[in-house]
Design an enzyme around this catalytic site. Structure first.
Site, PDB file in Angstrom:
ATOM      1  N   LYS A 219     -47.989  17.422 -22.291  1.00  0.00           N
ATOM      2  CA  LYS A 219     -48.877  17.168 -21.163  1.00  0.00           C
ATOM      3  C   LYS A 219     -48.276  17.717 -19.871  1.00  0.00           C
ATOM      4  CE  LYS A 219     -51.356  13.198 -19.172  1.00  0.00           C
ATOM      5  NZ  LYS A 219     -52.658  13.865 -19.230  1.00  0.00           N
TER       6      LYS A 219
ATOM      7  N   ASN B  34     -63.732  17.115 -19.077  1.00  0.00           N
ATOM      8  CA  ASN B  34     -62.700  16.182 -18.633  1.00  0.00           C
ATOM      9  C   ASN B  34     -62.307  16.479 -17.196  1.00  0.00           C
ATOM     10  OD1 ASN B  34     -59.630  17.008 -18.266  1.00  0.00           O
ATOM     11  ND2 ASN B  34     -60.550  18.465 -19.713  1.00  0.00           N
TER      12      ASN B  34
ATOM     13  N   LEU C 223     -54.577  15.689 -13.874  1.00  0.00           N
ATOM     14  CA  LEU C 223     -53.137  15.888 -14.092  1.00  0.00           C
ATOM     15  C   LEU C 223     -52.348  14.580 -14.086  1.00  0.00           C
ATOM     16  CD1 LEU C 223     -52.507  19.045 -11.854  1.00  0.00           C
ATOM     17  CD2 LEU C 223     -52.827  18.989 -14.324  1.00  0.00           C
TER      18      LEU C 223
ATOM     19  N   CYS D  65     -54.591  25.116 -10.390  1.00  0.00           N
ATOM     20  CA  CYS D  65     -54.435  24.016  -9.437  1.00  0.00           C
ATOM     21  C   CYS D  65     -54.764  24.535  -8.042  1.00  0.00           C
ATOM     22  CB  CYS D  65     -52.998  23.499  -9.437  1.00  0.00           C
ATOM     23  SG  CYS D  65     -52.401  22.892 -11.022  1.00  0.00           S
TER      24      CYS D  65
ATOM     25  N   ASN E  15     -57.827  28.517 -20.126  1.00  0.00           N
ATOM     26  CA  ASN E  15     -57.982  27.157 -19.667  1.00  0.00           C
ATOM     27  C   ASN E  15     -59.469  26.811 -19.731  1.00  0.00           C
ATOM     28  OD1 ASN E  15     -57.422  24.654 -18.498  1.00  0.00           O
ATOM     29  ND2 ASN E  15     -55.969  25.524 -17.032  1.00  0.00           N
ATOM     30  N   THR E  16     -59.827  25.613 -19.349  1.00  0.00           N
ATOM     31  CA  THR E  16     -61.216  25.178 -19.462  1.00  0.00           C
ATOM     32  C   THR E  16     -62.125  25.899 -18.469  1.00  0.00           C
ATOM     33  OG1 THR E  16     -60.725  23.365 -17.946  1.00  0.00           O
ATOM     34  CG2 THR E  16     -60.629  22.874 -20.305  1.00  0.00           C
TER      35      THR E  16
ATOM     36  N   GLY F 194     -63.855  22.921 -26.072  1.00  0.00           N
ATOM     37  CA  GLY F 194     -64.478  22.707 -27.372  1.00  0.00           C
ATOM     38  C   GLY F 194     -65.115  23.968 -27.910  1.00  0.00           C
TER      39      GLY F 194
ATOM     40  N   GLY G  54     -58.966  27.800 -26.869  1.00  0.00           N
ATOM     41  CA  GLY G  54     -60.315  27.659 -26.338  1.00  0.00           C
ATOM     42  C   GLY G  54     -61.308  27.526 -27.473  1.00  0.00           C
TER      43      GLY G  54
ATOM     44  N   GLY H 127     -56.856  22.484 -29.021  1.00  0.00           N
ATOM     45  CA  GLY H 127     -57.022  21.448 -28.020  1.00  0.00           C
ATOM     46  C   GLY H 127     -57.978  20.343 -28.399  1.00  0.00           C
TER      47      GLY H 127
END
Length: 312
Positions: A47, A71, A75, A134, A198-199, A223, A249, A271
């Protein structure tokens, strides 16, 4: 022979197989250790860790979507000091031969450098995954994420690379106009590899309240729904750089993992599938030899080299 054909060698990482639980979907390992022996895995991406503890966003922070989830965890993590004192020692004690990839997040290049330096000193951390999705507090960049600005990305990656004692892999956001430009900035800054994607960013609404389901409004979408997007972006980046890519991904099957290889990946992050099936990773690993036989794949390294040659 089965073991050898699954082995993967990347900067800092000699993996028995390419399957790695993705950061944010596996905690620090303890949550899944009750289901199976974590030594079955190639590695673990723990994490995200920031310099100070973070409590994350207000709830609700998770929402279902067709073929995936949203989600907005924010963080949440106990901070570098606790990760070094408790989380990583537990993994080293219980799984001394399991290489760990530490996900590092921050809000300035100084924070990225400090966390990268500190966490890379842990003996079981063999690589860093730099989360540049970020916001940045050092520049007035109109709400852009660090990973959306090639110049900011370069500065942050360079600071982390110089501070770290292990190879740095940079996690790319798909929410950009030109992902290749950011990938090249990471490479120029000294990154040893990339992880992607990343998402995506999305949202859902509650018809009763007429408000967003997530308290944060928007969240990261992951997903199976994002799988074709991931394949396309991985192929796009693989055509322009020789850096190894840990592809992720929407991977939820052995076949999907091998498709990632065809796109140009060198290892695979799993993931959201861990939430729907806690045995997702060992299931994919167990099925790899059989599915490879079905499609005439002698080894993952040969497949990787074959794809690499085709991209030139």
């Amino acid at each position: 022979m089965t073991t050898n054909r699954l082995q993967v060698s990347l900067p800092g990482l000699d993996l028995k197989n390419p399957i790695i639980p993705a950061s944010g979907c596996f905690g620090f390992g303890q949550e899944y250790a009750k289901y199976y022996d974590l030594n079955l895995l190639g590695s673990i991406m723990i994490k995200a860790t920031t310099l100070e503890p973070r409590f994350g966003n207000p709830t609700p922070r998770v929402a279902e979507t067709p073929a995936g989830m949203l989600n907005a965890i924010g963080l949440q993590n106990p901070g570098l000091e606790v990760v070094l004192a408790e989380k990583l020692p537990w993994l080293e004690r219980e799984y001394p031969n399991l290489p760990i990839i530490a996900n590092v997040a921050g809000f300035s290049k100084q924070e990225y450098a400090a966390v990268s330096h500190g966490i890379s000193k842990a003996t079981n951390v063999k690589a860093i995954e730099l989360n540049i999705s970020c916001p940045n507090v050092d520049h007035c960049n109109h709400g852009l994420l660090i990973g959306q600005d090639p110049d900011l990305a370069y500065d942050v990656v360079k600071a982390a690379v110089e501070a770290s004692e292990v190879p740095v892999y940079v996690k790319l956001t798909p929410s950009v106009t030109d992902i290749v430009t950011v990938a090249k900035a990471a490479e120029d800054a000294g990154a040893s590899g990339l992880t992607m994607i990343n998402t995506l960013v999305g949202m859902r609404f509650d018809l009763k309240t007429r408000k967003p389901i997530l308290a944060n409004g928007t969240g990261g979408m992951s997903g199976p729904a994002v799988f074709p997007v991931a394949l396309k972006l991985i192929r796009q980046v693989a055509q322009t750089t020789d850096l190894p890519i840990i592809g992720m991904g929407g991977v939820d099957s052995t076949e999907a993992a091998l498709e990632m290889y065809l796109a140009g990946a060198s290892a695979i992050g799993v993931g959201t599938a861990n939430f729907t099936n806690p045995y997702a990773c060992p299931d994919i690993i167990e099925n790899l030899p059989k599915v490879m036989d079905k499609y005439g794949i002698s080894s993952l390294e040969e497949l990787r080299q074959e794809v690499k040659e085709s991209l030139r």
